[in-house]
Write an enzyme that holds these catalytic residues in place. Structure first.
Site, PDB file in Angstrom:
ATOM      1  N   GLU A 152     -19.338  22.670 -16.081  1.00 30.20           N
ATOM      2  CA  GLU A 152     -19.077  21.252 -15.454  1.00 30.20           C
ATOM      3  C   GLU A 152     -18.143  20.380 -15.318  1.00 30.20           C
ATOM      4  O   GLU A 152     -19.339  18.887 -14.153  1.00 30.20           O
ATOM      5  CB  GLU A 152     -19.002  21.562 -17.265  1.00 30.20           C
ATOM      6  CG  GLU A 152     -19.938  22.161 -17.622  1.00 30.20           C
ATOM      7  CD  GLU A 152     -19.624  22.310 -19.868  1.00 30.20           C
ATOM      8  OE1 GLU A 152     -19.951  21.561 -20.055  1.00 30.20           O
ATOM      9  OE2 GLU A 152     -18.926  23.219 -19.604  1.00 30.20           O
TER      10      GLU A 152
ATOM     11  N   SER B 282     -14.416  27.005 -27.772  1.00 29.12           N
ATOM     12  CA  SER B 282     -14.063  25.957 -28.911  1.00 29.12           C
ATOM     13  C   SER B 282     -13.332  25.764 -30.095  1.00 29.12           C
ATOM     14  O   SER B 282     -13.289  27.314 -30.624  1.00 29.12           O
ATOM     15  CB  SER B 282     -15.642  26.169 -28.583  1.00 29.12           C
ATOM     16  OG  SER B 282     -16.279  25.787 -30.422  1.00 29.12           O
TER      17      SER B 282
ATOM     18  N   SER C 150       0.623  -1.435   0.122  1.00 27.09           N
ATOM     19  CA  SER C 150      -0.048  -0.098   0.298  1.00 27.09           C
ATOM     20  C   SER C 150       0.877   1.220  -0.304  1.00 27.09           C
ATOM     21  O   SER C 150       0.098   2.158   0.555  1.00 27.09           O
ATOM     22  CB  SER C 150      -0.949  -0.049   1.476  1.00 27.09           C
ATOM     23  OG  SER C 150       0.179  -0.270   2.548  1.00 27.09           O
TER      24      SER C 150
ATOM     25  N   LYS D  97     -17.936  30.700 -28.617  1.00 17.72           N
ATOM     26  CA  LYS D  97     -18.472  29.836 -27.684  1.00 17.72           C
ATOM     27  C   LYS D  97     -17.273  30.390 -26.434  1.00 17.72           C
ATOM     28  O   LYS D  97     -16.271  30.902 -26.177  1.00 17.72           O
ATOM     29  CB  LYS D  97     -18.249  28.282 -28.034  1.00 17.72           C
ATOM     30  CG  LYS D  97     -19.378  27.845 -28.697  1.00 17.72           C
ATOM     31  CD  LYS D  97     -20.356  27.939 -27.596  1.00 17.72           C
ATOM     32  CE  LYS D  97     -21.614  26.431 -28.003  1.00 17.72           C
ATOM     33  NZ  LYS D  97     -21.454  25.513 -27.456  1.00 17.72           N
TER      34      LYS D  97
ATOM     35  N   THR E 199     -39.461  27.267 -10.042  1.00 17.89           N
ATOM     36  CA  THR E 199     -40.013  25.387  -8.919  1.00 17.89           C
ATOM     37  C   THR E 199     -40.264  24.911 -10.559  1.00 17.89           C
ATOM     38  O   THR E 199     -40.688  25.663 -11.023  1.00 17.89           O
ATOM     39  CB  THR E 199     -41.128  25.573  -8.027  1.00 17.89           C
ATOM     40  OG1 THR E 199     -42.529  25.960  -9.088  1.00 17.89           O
ATOM     41  CG2 THR E 199     -41.162  25.698  -6.581  1.00 17.89           C
ATOM     42  N   HIS E 200     -39.986  23.351 -10.160  1.00 21.45           N
ATOM     43  CA  HIS E 200     -39.697  22.209 -11.633  1.00 21.45           C
ATOM     44  C   HIS E 200     -38.796  22.949 -12.933  1.00 21.45           C
ATOM     45  O   HIS E 200     -39.411  22.991 -13.705  1.00 21.45           O
ATOM     46  CB  HIS E 200     -40.939  22.253 -12.349  1.00 21.45           C
ATOM     47  CG  HIS E 200     -41.997  22.239 -10.879  1.00 21.45           C
ATOM     48  ND1 HIS E 200     -42.505  20.291 -10.659  1.00 21.45           N
ATOM     49  CD2 HIS E 200     -42.947  22.678  -9.661  1.00 21.45           C
ATOM     50  CE1 HIS E 200     -43.511  20.499  -9.449  1.00 21.45           C
ATOM     51  NE2 HIS E 200     -43.590  21.301  -8.781  1.00 21.45           N
TER      52      HIS E 200
ATOM     53  N   ASN F  26      -2.016  -2.696  13.333  1.00 28.79           N
ATOM     54  CA  ASN F  26      -3.771  -2.338  13.049  1.00 28.79           C
ATOM     55  C   ASN F  26      -3.577  -1.719  13.878  1.00 28.79           C
ATOM     56  O   ASN F  26      -4.882  -0.453  13.463  1.00 28.79           O
ATOM     57  CB  ASN F  26      -4.702  -3.639  13.533  1.00 28.79           C
ATOM     58  CG  ASN F  26      -3.845  -5.146  13.036  1.00 28.79           C
ATOM     59  OD1 ASN F  26      -3.619  -5.035  11.976  1.00 28.79           O
ATOM     60  ND2 ASN F  26      -4.401  -6.167  13.821  1.00 28.79           N
TER      61      ASN F  26
HETATM   62  N1  ARG Z   1      -1.156  -1.140   5.195  1.00 23.12           N
HETATM   63  C1  ARG Z   1      -2.277  -1.978   5.922  1.00 23.12           C
HETATM   64  C2  ARG Z   1      -3.755  -0.988   5.751  1.00 23.12           C
HETATM   65  O1  ARG Z   1      -3.269   0.212   5.323  1.00 23.12           O
HETATM   66  C3  ARG Z   1      -1.510  -1.321   7.664  1.00 23.12           C
HETATM   67  C4  ARG Z   1      -2.060  -2.357   9.127  1.00 23.12           C
HETATM   68  C5  ARG Z   1      -1.668  -4.073   8.154  1.00 23.12           C
HETATM   69  N2  ARG Z   1      -2.183  -4.718   8.946  1.00 23.12           N
HETATM   70  C6  ARG Z   1      -1.722  -6.400   9.401  1.00 23.12           C
HETATM   71  N3  ARG Z   1      -2.411  -6.644  10.072  1.00 23.12           N
HETATM   72  N4  ARG Z   1      -1.313  -6.488   7.842  1.00 23.12           N
HETATM   73  O2  ARG Z   1      -4.313  -1.526   6.649  1.00 23.12           O
END
Ligand code: ARG
Length: 476
Positions: A308, A295, A41, A301, A173-174, A128
């Site tokens: 948008e 444009s 990650s 334009k 409205t509408h 965690n």
């Molecule tokens: N990169 C993990 C996340 O974003 C961190 C936690 C990972 N924990 C684990 N038990 N593998 O959730």
């Protein structure tokens, strides 16, 4: 290797990759390249670097205060983390995909810099609770950023509303012309919407502000940690009450995304109005060259592209909410790796929302209302029809339902003549209701109609001038 472009096969094919230094004790060899790729990650969670370092510094200080590590180790960790932060800030840091995420990248670099004490940092915590803490800190900043952005947008709207408390336009409205309103009143409607958005952000912040750190993997820790100390050091109100909940809760991210989605919906509705107002059919406002594009084929334009794009980008924010809800809805307690997928939707929503809010503020500051066109538009669509009915009620004591019917017949007569109500003669009106007198005509002017709507929260310029002052007081 750069984390931006992980190579599909990061190891030499002939030599088995080494097991992870962080958790590889029982692993004989490292992951397959594709495993590494799906698992890592770091490509996105590097955005949590500041929060990760702040969390680790608070944790180390607490470990030392509690006598779990020595003060000398805690000092070495603190100074080392400062150096890691400098490296990250200056761009000198090398993020490594094989180290999976920001937590292990920071810790591994810390170990390179300070050696042995770094290995004591992960005492009494887990990735965690670490990631839950880091992410809460990040989302807390995102909530504050969005609040500030919306405040600036409200300021732009209030400034413009103040200049146009007396500018009359058709209210709809509408999308059918309904009754005259003041242009300032219309803008202040959005000030209210963004005010509620800010309220939702504040509510989410208050609920978010409990610290997961020290919940460890899922069950807490045998070390005599002080969770109140780390919570306070990181600006939380208190530690979370249940370790299982703490590591598996992503409500704070969902609440941010829900608030951001509603805000995105508001921005999109306003963007839609800007698109309409810029058209040759409405001509209600002009945007300068700063907020329009041309444009390549049609020289006449001037397109309101920014509006948008705001309208379209709201979809990304709403999509992000949906992604995370779906990712979370099937997860048993406590942490599952699915939850690593929580970050990209939040980052995406934050980037998008910040851009859209800023673009909207820019457009409001750029926008030039076309006062004559706004006034002229009130001449079409019988915006004073309700005023005729109200006059019949007020002056002739006719019940409103009956007055509504009489007015309908007057509108029909005017429509047949292809004129507005005020262009009917007294005789024509009296043919419909004999008691109508000359004094009806002043009540039917657009200005009188607008001025008459003086109920609290109404569109009359008197009320709008008060509302501008009140909005400044409430929001800025
Ligand atoms: N990169 C993990 C996340 O974003 C961190 C936690 C990972 N924990 C684990 N038990 N593998 O959730």
């Amino acid at each position: 290797m750069s984390a931006e472009q992980p190579k599909p096969n990061s190891q030499d094919r002939n030599s088995a990759p080494a097991a992870s230094q962080m958790w590889g004790g029982r692993f004989a060899r490292g992951p397959a390249a594709i495993m590494e790729k799906i698992n890592a990650s770091i490509g996105f969670d590097k955005r949590l670097a500041d929060q990760d370092i702040a969390g680790s510094k608070a944790h180390a200080a607490m470990l030392a205060r509690q006598g779990i590590i020595t003060q000398a180790d805690a000092d070495a960790i603190r100074d080392g983390l400062d150096r890691v932060k400098e490296e990250i800030d200056s761009g000198a840091f090398t993020f490594k995909v094989e180290l999976e995420d920001i937590h292990m990248n920071v810790e591994a670099r810390l170990a390179e810099l300070i050696g042995e004490p770094a290995k004591r940092l992960h005492t009494g915590r887990s990735r965690n609770d670490q990631v839950a803490t880091d992410f809460k800190l990040w989302v807390r900043d995102a909530l504050d950023r969005a609040d500030q952005g919306l405040k600036a947008l409200q300021a732009a709207l209030i400034d413009l509303a103040e200049k146009h408390t007396d500018t009359v336009m058709p209210g709809f409205t509408h999308l059918q012309a309904a009754q005259p309103v003041s242009f300032g009143h219309h803008l202040l409607a959005y000030v209210e919407m963004f005010g509620r958005d800010r309220g939702r952000l504040r509510d989410a912040r208050a609920r978010l502000n409990e610290c997961p750190l020290g919940s460890a993997a899922l069950a807490g820790t045998p070390y005599p940690i002080d969770r109140f100390m780390t919570a306070e050091a990181l600006g939380f109100d208190r530690p979370t009450a249940n370790s299982l909940d703490a590591v598996s809760d992503r409500d704070f991210a969902l609440e941010y995304l829900a608030a951001a989605s509603i805000c995105g919906m508001h921005l999109s509705r306003f963007a839609e109005e800007i698109v309409l107002w810029c058209s040759a059919q409405f001509r209600f406002i002009r945007l300068t060259d700063a907020f329009t594009t041309g444009s390549s084929i049609m020289p006449q334009k001037k397109n309101p592209d920014a509006a948008e794009l705001v309208r379209a980008k709201a979809g990304r924010v709403i999509g992000s909410l949906n992604s995370l809800l779906v990712a979370m809805k099937g997860l048993p307690l406590a942490y599952s790796k699915d939850m690593q997928e929580d970050k990209e939707p939040v980052f995406e929503a934050d980037d998008t929302l910040a851009l859209c809010i800023a673009a909207m503020e820019g457009m409001v500051r750029d926008m030039q209302p076309n006062v004559p066109a706004l006034r002229e538009a009130t001449d079409r669509g019988f915006l004073n029809a309700t005023d005729l009915a109200d006059w019949l009620v007020r002056e002739l004591n006719i019940p409103f339902r009956e007055a509504h019917h009489i007015t309908g017949r007057a509108v029909k007569a005017a429509e047949d003549k292809r004129v507005g109500l005020t262009a009917l003669t007294l005789e024509e009106l009296q043919a419909i209701e004999p008691r109508i007198t000359e004094s009806v005509f002043p009540a039917l002017s657009i200005e009188a109609s607008l001025d008459s709507r003086r109920s609290f929260g109404g569109a009359s310029p008197v009320r709008v001038r008060e509302a501008v002052a009140a909005a400044r007081e409430r929001f800025l």
